[in-house]
Motif scaffolding. Structure first.
Motif, PDB file in Angstrom:
ATOM      1  N   ASP A  17     -19.606  17.004   0.831  1.00 51.69           N
ATOM      2  CA  ASP A  17     -18.998  18.262   1.241  1.00 51.69           C
ATOM      3  C   ASP A  17     -17.496  18.265   0.958  1.00 51.69           C
ATOM      4  OD1 ASP A  17     -19.015  20.862   2.663  1.00 51.69           O
ATOM      5  OD2 ASP A  17     -17.816  19.764   4.133  1.00 51.69           O
ATOM      6  N   GLY A  18     -16.831  17.187   1.353  1.00 48.09           N
ATOM      7  CA  GLY A  18     -15.374  17.155   1.240  1.00 48.09           C
ATOM      8  C   GLY A  18     -14.865  16.933  -0.170  1.00 48.09           C
ATOM      9  N   LEU A  19     -15.566  16.122  -0.945  1.00 52.18           N
ATOM     10  CA  LEU A  19     -15.055  15.760  -2.275  1.00 52.18           C
ATOM     11  C   LEU A  19     -15.457  16.751  -3.362  1.00 52.18           C
ATOM     12  CD1 LEU A  19     -15.484  11.881  -2.167  1.00 52.18           C
ATOM     13  CD2 LEU A  19     -13.505  13.286  -1.546  1.00 52.18           C
ATOM     14  N   THR A  20     -16.314  17.694  -3.031  1.00 48.13           N
ATOM     15  CA  THR A  20     -16.606  18.790  -3.953  1.00 48.13           C
ATOM     16  C   THR A  20     -15.856  20.056  -3.564  1.00 48.13           C
ATOM     17  OG1 THR A  20     -18.600  19.364  -2.690  1.00 48.13           O
ATOM     18  CG2 THR A  20     -18.884  17.895  -4.579  1.00 48.13           C
ATOM     19  N   PRO A  23      -8.963  22.102  -2.040  1.00 52.73           N
ATOM     20  CA  PRO A  23      -8.715  20.732  -2.494  1.00 52.73           C
ATOM     21  C   PRO A  23      -9.679  19.739  -1.823  1.00 52.73           C
ATOM     22  CG  PRO A  23      -7.084  21.370  -0.874  1.00 52.73           C
ATOM     23  CD  PRO A  23      -7.912  22.591  -1.131  1.00 52.73           C
ATOM     24  N   LYS A  24      -9.772  18.549  -2.391  1.00 51.37           N
ATOM     25  CA  LYS A  24     -10.666  17.521  -1.863  1.00 51.37           C
ATOM     26  C   LYS A  24     -10.140  17.007  -0.526  1.00 51.37           C
ATOM     27  CE  LYS A  24     -12.508  15.827  -6.294  1.00 51.37           C
ATOM     28  NZ  LYS A  24     -12.070  16.933  -7.146  1.00 51.37           N
ATOM     29  N   ARG A  25     -11.065  16.640   0.352  1.00 54.77           N
ATOM     30  CA  ARG A  25     -10.667  16.224   1.699  1.00 54.77           C
ATOM     31  C   ARG A  25     -11.717  15.294   2.280  1.00 54.77           C
ATOM     32  NH1 ARG A  25     -13.099  21.316   2.164  1.00 54.77           N
ATOM     33  NH2 ARG A  25     -14.883  21.272   3.616  1.00 54.77           N
ATOM     34  N   MET A  26     -11.296  14.499   3.265  1.00 53.28           N
ATOM     35  CA  MET A  26     -12.195  13.704   4.109  1.00 53.28           C
ATOM     36  C   MET A  26     -11.639  13.725   5.522  1.00 53.28           C
ATOM     37  SD  MET A  26     -14.906  12.390   2.559  1.00 53.28           S
ATOM     38  CE  MET A  26     -15.381  11.067   3.701  1.00 53.28           C
ATOM     39  N   GLU A  27     -12.528  13.728   6.522  1.00 50.35           N
ATOM     40  CA  GLU A  27     -12.075  13.664   7.910  1.00 50.35           C
ATOM     41  C   GLU A  27     -11.582  12.263   8.234  1.00 50.35           C
ATOM     42  OE1 GLU A  27     -14.191  16.050  11.091  1.00 50.35           O
ATOM     43  OE2 GLU A  27     -15.796  15.754   9.632  1.00 50.35           O
ATOM     44  N   ARG A 266      -5.931  13.766 -13.196  1.00 50.70           N
ATOM     45  CA  ARG A 266      -4.789  12.910 -12.900  1.00 50.70           C
ATOM     46  C   ARG A 266      -3.867  13.632 -11.906  1.00 50.70           C
ATOM     47  NH1 ARG A 266      -0.070  10.827 -17.135  1.00 50.70           N
ATOM     48  NH2 ARG A 266       1.026   9.494 -15.604  1.00 50.70           N
ATOM     49  N   GLY A 267      -3.501  12.933 -10.844  1.00 48.18           N
ATOM     50  CA  GLY A 267      -2.633  13.510  -9.819  1.00 48.18           C
ATOM     51  C   GLY A 267      -3.368  14.280  -8.742  1.00 48.18           C
ATOM     52  N   GLU A 268      -4.678  14.469  -8.890  1.00 49.56           N
ATOM     53  CA  GLU A 268      -5.453  15.153  -7.860  1.00 49.56           C
ATOM     54  C   GLU A 268      -5.648  14.221  -6.670  1.00 49.56           C
ATOM     55  OE1 GLU A 268      -9.526  17.850  -7.470  1.00 49.56           O
ATOM     56  OE2 GLU A 268      -9.303  16.442  -9.150  1.00 49.56           O
ATOM     57  N   SER A 269      -5.643  14.789  -5.483  1.00 47.11           N
ATOM     58  CA  SER A 269      -5.690  13.929  -4.296  1.00 47.11           C
ATOM     59  C   SER A 269      -6.868  14.253  -3.403  1.00 47.11           C
ATOM     60  CB  SER A 269      -4.390  14.057  -3.492  1.00 47.11           C
ATOM     61  OG  SER A 269      -4.383  15.251  -2.727  1.00 47.11           O
ATOM     62  N   ILE A 270      -7.191  13.261  -2.569  1.00 43.51           N
ATOM     63  CA  ILE A 270      -8.085  13.448  -1.427  1.00 43.51           C
ATOM     64  C   ILE A 270      -7.193  13.507  -0.188  1.00 43.51           C
ATOM     65  CG2 ILE A 270     -10.051  12.576  -0.125  1.00 43.51           C
ATOM     66  CD1 ILE A 270     -10.660  10.737  -2.558  1.00 43.51           C
ATOM     67  N   HIS A 271      -7.250  14.601   0.533  1.00 46.03           N
ATOM     68  CA  HIS A 271      -6.459  14.775   1.765  1.00 46.03           C
ATOM     69  C   HIS A 271      -7.232  14.095   2.899  1.00 46.03           C
ATOM     70  CE1 HIS A 271      -4.309  17.919   4.562  1.00 46.03           C
ATOM     71  NE2 HIS A 271      -4.139  16.668   4.960  1.00 46.03           N
ATOM     72  N   THR A 272      -6.697  12.984   3.405  1.00 45.31           N
ATOM     73  CA  THR A 272      -7.454  12.152   4.335  1.00 45.31           C
ATOM     74  C   THR A 272      -7.064  12.298   5.799  1.00 45.31           C
ATOM     75  OG1 THR A 272      -5.951  10.298   3.894  1.00 45.31           O
ATOM     76  CG2 THR A 272      -7.974  10.403   2.586  1.00 45.31           C
ATOM     77  N   GLU A 273      -5.863  12.752   6.096  1.00 47.67           N
ATOM     78  CA  GLU A 273      -5.473  12.834   7.508  1.00 47.67           C
ATOM     79  C   GLU A 273      -4.304  13.781   7.675  1.00 47.67           C
ATOM     80  OE1 GLU A 273      -5.080   9.780  11.223  1.00 47.67           O
ATOM     81  OE2 GLU A 273      -3.898   9.258   9.462  1.00 47.67           O
ATOM     82  N   ASN A 274      -4.300  14.481   8.822  1.00 44.38           N
ATOM     83  CA  ASN A 274      -3.136  15.229   9.286  1.00 44.38           C
ATOM     84  C   ASN A 274      -2.625  14.594  10.563  1.00 44.38           C
ATOM     85  OD1 ASN A 274      -3.158  17.328   7.311  1.00 44.38           O
ATOM     86  ND2 ASN A 274      -4.825  18.336   8.412  1.00 44.38           N
ATOM     87  N   CYS A 275      -1.315  14.541  10.712  1.00 46.03           N
ATOM     88  CA  CYS A 275      -0.691  14.013  11.924  1.00 46.03           C
ATOM     89  C   CYS A 275       0.359  15.028  12.362  1.00 46.03           C
ATOM     90  CB  CYS A 275      -0.070  12.643  11.667  1.00 46.03           C
ATOM     91  SG  CYS A 275      -1.218  11.423  10.994  1.00 46.03           S
ATOM     92  N   HIS A 276      -0.055  15.965  13.224  1.00 49.05           N
ATOM     93  CA  HIS A 276       0.842  17.034  13.653  1.00 49.05           C
ATOM     94  C   HIS A 276       1.893  16.500  14.633  1.00 49.05           C
ATOM     95  CE1 HIS A 276      -2.707  19.331  12.263  1.00 49.05           C
ATOM     96  NE2 HIS A 276      -1.813  20.235  11.912  1.00 49.05           N
ATOM     97  N   LYS A 277       3.080  17.049  14.510  1.00 45.21           N
ATOM     98  CA  LYS A 277       4.191  16.714  15.399  1.00 45.21           C
ATOM     99  C   LYS A 277       4.595  17.980  16.163  1.00 45.21           C
ATOM    100  CE  LYS A 277       3.782  12.908  13.165  1.00 45.21           C
ATOM    101  NZ  LYS A 277       3.018  11.799  13.758  1.00 45.21           N
ATOM    102  N   TYR A 278       5.180  17.784  17.340  1.00 49.76           N
ATOM    103  CA  TYR A 278       5.354  18.918  18.228  1.00 49.76           C
ATOM    104  C   TYR A 278       6.788  19.061  18.720  1.00 49.76           C
ATOM    105  CZ  TYR A 278       0.295  18.910  18.252  1.00 49.76           C
ATOM    106  OH  TYR A 278      -1.017  18.946  17.855  1.00 49.76           O
TER     107      TYR A 278
END
Length: 315
Positions: A17-20, A23-27, A266-278
């Motif tokens: 689901d995420g890599l297709t 943009p590409k992503r993983m939880e 080339r240069g394409e990424s997998i978005h693996t994590e968000n770290c929100h700041k407050y």
């Protein structure tokens, strides 16, 4: 040709689901196999990674003030309790006053092992572990339902969630019967250099943690990734007030995943994590729709991190 070995069907489905997607992503939850968990423990001890040691310092300095906000006879509920290391700072002050401690975690074997250690160290405190995914439910043992509830959610885990996920979790906490307060750990907005360094350390431990996701896909989801062909990258995104972690493909490549093939430019990424700041204002905007208001905001001297005291609104 041998069929690909897929040991973890849930991971495989999530990866497809995420890599297709574009943009590409993983939880981020898929980071935490045994090696990933060990690498994260190393991260928490790195000089660049201030959140863990700063939160522990706040809890130690403010333990008396926090304890005074917990009603006598309350049940302390901790979603995603893990090893309950920070909780012990509170239990040292509260154990004799609590009706029980309810650690929730998705890993039943580890949870029960931790609970046994807590029972040894706090023999007078009822330790009531519950195996649960806190992103879906916050169950409490029936005999503790009449007790006032205090929710403890340290570690800035709230920052790894999307706005929708965070509000949903806060609503589940607010819906607990007789909830009195919630203590919420969160990272604060600060200078970008400090933030990026915390997620891209000089020793490369966070890079190894990020790339270990690819090794896990190879082992458990029939992947054929070359982890060395992906670069770890931490990005500060100011308009979203978050650090993003990515795995960036060093070249155009085709990677097998089970019965499928995932193509990378080339240069394409997998978005693996968000770290929100407050900021306090961003925090208020997050908690208000979930039925909470902001009480004391307990911070370190440099205002790097905070433990927020949330008070329920309405009936």
């Amino acid at each position: 040709m041998d069929a690909p070995l897929i040991r973890d069907r849930a991971l495989y489905a999530a990866a497809l689901d995420g890599l297709t997607a574009r943009p590409k992503r993983m939880e981020a939850k898929w980071f935490y196999d045994a090696r990933g968990s060990a690498l994260f423990e190393q991260i928490t001890r790195l000089p660049e990674y201030y959140p863990t040691r700063t939160e522990i310092a706040i809890l130690r300095a403010e333990a008396g003030r926090i304890a005074a906000l917990v009603p006598d006879g309350a049940a302390l509920v901790e979603p995603g309790a893990g090893a309950s290391v920070k909780t012990r700072i509170l239990l040292d002050r509260l154990a004799g006053r609590l009706a029980g401690y309810v650690p929730l975690d998705i890993s039943g074997g580890f949870l029960n092992q931790v609970a046994e250690g807590l029972r040894t160290d706090y023999p007078a405190l009822p330790i009531r572990p519950v195996v649960a995914d806190f992103m879906a439910e916050l169950p409490v043992p029936d005999d503790l339902r009449p007790a006032p509830k205090v929710v403890f959610f340290p570690g800035s885990t709230i920052g790894n969630l999307s706005q929708q996920q965070a509000v949903a979790l806060l609503r589940r906490a607010r819906a607990l019967p007789h909830v009195a307060r919630m203590f919420l750990g969160l990272d604060l907005v600060k200078d970008p250099d400090t933030l990026v360094a915390a997620y891209d350390d000089a020793a490369g431990v966070t890079a190894a943690f990020n790339r270990n996701l690819l090794a896990r896909l190879n082992r458990d989801a029939g992947g054929g990734f070359d982890p060395d062909s992906f670069a770890h990258q931490a990005r500060w995104v100011p308009d979203k007030a978050r650090i993003e972690m990515h795995l960036v493909s060093a070249r155009a490549q085709e990677v097998p995943l089970g019965h499928e093939t995932i193509c990378f430019a080339r240069g394409e990424s997998i978005h693996t994590e968000n770290c929100h700041k407050y900021t306090p204002e961003r925090l208020e905007a997050l908690i208000r729709p979930a039925g909470w208001r902001l009480g004391p905001l307990l911070t370190d001297r440099d205002r790097q991190f905070a433990v927020a005291v949330l008070e329920p609104t309405g009936d």
